[in-house]
Design a protein around this motif. Structure first.
Motif, mmCIF file in Angstrom:
data_model
loop_
_atom_site.group_PDB
_atom_site.id
_atom_site.type_symbol
_atom_site.label_atom_id
_atom_site.label_comp_id
_atom_site.label_asym_id
_atom_site.label_seq_id
_atom_site.Cartn_x
_atom_site.Cartn_y
_atom_site.Cartn_z
ATOM 1 N N UNK A 1 0.838 -1.202 0.000
ATOM 2 C CA UNK A 1 0.000 0.000 0.000
ATOM 3 C C UNK A 1 0.872 1.250 0.000
ATOM 4 N N UNK A 2 1.963 1.206 0.757
ATOM 5 C CA UNK A 2 2.866 2.361 0.806
ATOM 6 C C UNK A 2 3.517 2.579 -0.553
ATOM 7 N N UNK A 3 3.927 1.501 -1.197
ATOM 8 C CA UNK A 3 4.527 1.634 -2.523
ATOM 9 C C UNK A 3 3.522 2.173 -3.539
ATOM 10 N N UNK A 4 2.272 1.698 -3.458
ATOM 11 C CA UNK A 4 1.235 2.171 -4.366
ATOM 12 C C UNK A 4 0.965 3.655 -4.144
ATOM 13 N N UNK B 1 1.675 9.303 -5.809
ATOM 14 C CA UNK B 1 2.146 10.668 -5.532
ATOM 15 C C UNK B 1 3.180 11.066 -6.585
ATOM 16 N N UNK B 2 4.082 10.177 -6.916
ATOM 17 C CA UNK B 2 5.090 10.468 -7.926
ATOM 18 C C UNK B 2 4.434 10.695 -9.298
ATOM 19 N N UNK B 3 3.398 9.926 -9.562
ATOM 20 C CA UNK B 3 2.661 10.094 -10.824
ATOM 21 C C UNK B 3 1.994 11.446 -10.883
#
Length: 92
Positions: free
Chosen positions: A78-81, A86-88
């Protein structure tokens, strides 16, 4: 004649008492054997319950550990997603 009948009755009574006394002794032995069997069965049941409790505790601990690992993996995903989202957004 009365003495013979009286003697026969007394002998019968004596035999009856002797038989009852032996039966009581045999019954006492049987009761002791039943008590010993019951005690052995109770000890065996206690040991079986103790073993089952230990196995249940160990299984619960294993299940909790597996659940914790799964939750940790889900939280990492979930943190990676979220980070990718956010980066997207930042790239746009």
């Amino acid at each position: 004649m009365r003495k013979i009948v009286l003697a026969a009755a007394a002998a019968g009574a004596a035999l009856t008492l002797a038989a009852c006394s032996e039966t009581a002794e045999t019954a006492g032995d049987a009761a002791d054997a039943v008590a010993a069997d019951t005690e052995a069965n109770m000890e065996a049941a206690g040991e079986a319950m103790e073993g089952a409790a230990d196995a249940t505790t160990e299984a619960a601990g294993d299940a909790m550990e597996a659940t914790g690992e799964a939750m940790e993996g889900t939280a990492d995903a979930a943190a990676e997603t979220a980070e990718a989202a956010v980066e997207g957004e930042a790239a746009e």
